[in-house]
Scaffold this active site. Structure first.
Site, PDB file in Angstrom:
ATOM      1  N   LYS A  68      16.413 -13.817  -9.030  1.00  0.00           N
ATOM      2  CA  LYS A  68      16.670 -14.366 -10.359  1.00  0.00           C
ATOM      3  C   LYS A  68      15.577 -15.333 -10.812  1.00  0.00           C
ATOM      4  CE  LYS A  68      20.408 -12.271 -11.682  1.00  0.00           C
ATOM      5  NZ  LYS A  68      20.295 -11.285 -12.779  1.00  0.00           N
ATOM      6  N   TYR A 105      19.552 -13.241  -3.913  1.00  0.00           N
ATOM      7  CA  TYR A 105      19.883 -13.306  -5.343  1.00  0.00           C
ATOM      8  C   TYR A 105      19.066 -14.397  -6.040  1.00  0.00           C
ATOM      9  CZ  TYR A 105      22.979 -13.710  -9.455  1.00  0.00           C
ATOM     10  OH  TYR A 105      23.498 -13.760 -10.727  1.00  0.00           O
TER      11      TYR A 105
END
Length: 304
Positions: free
Chosen positions: A169, A165
């Site tokens: 991101k 993640y």
């Protein structure tokens, strides 16, 4: 309807719940024609259904707005093209894209599987690229358009158990900057939001220790609806001078994030050896090293 987005057509991905739903509703309220995209799956990816996208589209229409649901995945070029094509077929144009679709496969790095890595990169980073790329030709031809991309402090700062993640991101922040640089000549803007809000995704955050429970209790007070006004603003002509920026929205607080720049340098006229780096360069630079902080440690004040 009148408002900042009157006459505009916007796609909001991952809009079946949480932050995406609130952004879609706010876009409709601001006068936009909204493509409500959501595959309707569980956080683990199973059980896809049109229900969430259809429900949010009906909510927009019940409030006097215009919306259509879409259930295509962001994770492949073909299905991302279909999302943008939904806007063209129903409304004849596309003016803004909010890349909000996301998933989580949290795992400590040394235990993370290839599948857990790729599933998150496919949705977040590849999805942002595919949907943006599908809209780019339309934006270029009409010489206008806005991208609003969702990043996270898990990538901008760091967090435990989120290598997939975090990488996605932080990659989105870099992608957004590149889009802004490449497409500014066509009057196209690209900005990021790092949202702080309680949603279905953040509900997976562990709450076992007293410290974790206290953190989750604070997060539960951060309403997803608080993020929506920034997304509407960045997608609108009111933000025509705002490009290549990263904002944070946390309850009633708006942050502007820094972006990496050199903060200190050392020079050796005859060049460096590994020994000289250890003896001279590192001692000169180490006082400026970034702390190995997580997001909640770096942003440690109460927003409420």
């Amino acid at each position: 309807m009148s408002g900042l987005m009157a006459g505009k057509v916007v796609v909001v991905t991952g809009a079946g719940g949480g932050i995406g739903r609130e952004i879609a509703l706010a876009m409709g309220k601001a006068g936009a024609k909204v493509v409500v995209n959501d595959i309707g799956a569980a956080l683990t990816g199973e059980g896809q259904t049109a229900g969430p996208a259809e429900k949010v589209a009906e909510e927009i229409k019940a409030a006097g707005g215009i919306a259509v649901p879409n259930t295509d995945s962001v994770a492949t070029r073909a299905s991302a093209n279909a999302i943008i094509e939904t806007a063209i077929q129903h409304f004849g144009r596309i003016d803004a894209v909010v890349n909000n679709a996301g998933n989580l496969r949290d795992r400590m790095f040394h235990k993370m599987s290839d599948e857990e890595w790729s599933q998150v990169l496919d949705v977040h980073l590849n999805g942002t690229f595919f949907v943006s790329r599908a809209a780019a030709n339309h934006f270029r031809e009409q010489e206008s358009g806005a991208f609003v991309n969702m990043t996270s402090t898990s990538g901008l700062i760091g967090n435990f158990g989120q290598a997939n993640y975090s990488a996605a991101k932080l990659g989105i922040a870099a992608l957004s900057k590149s889009i802004a640089l490449d497409m500014s000549r066509y009057n196209v803007r690209s900005n990021c939001i790092a949202p702080f809000a309680w949603s279905r995704m953040t509900s997976s955050i562990p709450a076992n220790t007293p410290e974790e429970k206290a953190r989750v209790a604070k997060m539960q007070k951060m309403e997803a609806a608080k993020v929506a006004p920034m997304a509407v603003y960045l997608a609108s002509d009111a933000a025509s001078e705002v490009n290549a920026q990263i904002f944070g929205v946390r309850a009633n607080e708006i942050m502007l994030f820094s972006q990496p720049r050199p903060i200190r340098s050392v020079h050796m006229s005859d060049g460096w050896t590994p020994e000289l780096i250890a003896e001279i360069a590192t001692p000169a630079l180490k006082h400026h090293f970034m702390a190995m902080e997580r997001s909640p440690e770096a942003i440690d004040w109460d927003p409420i």
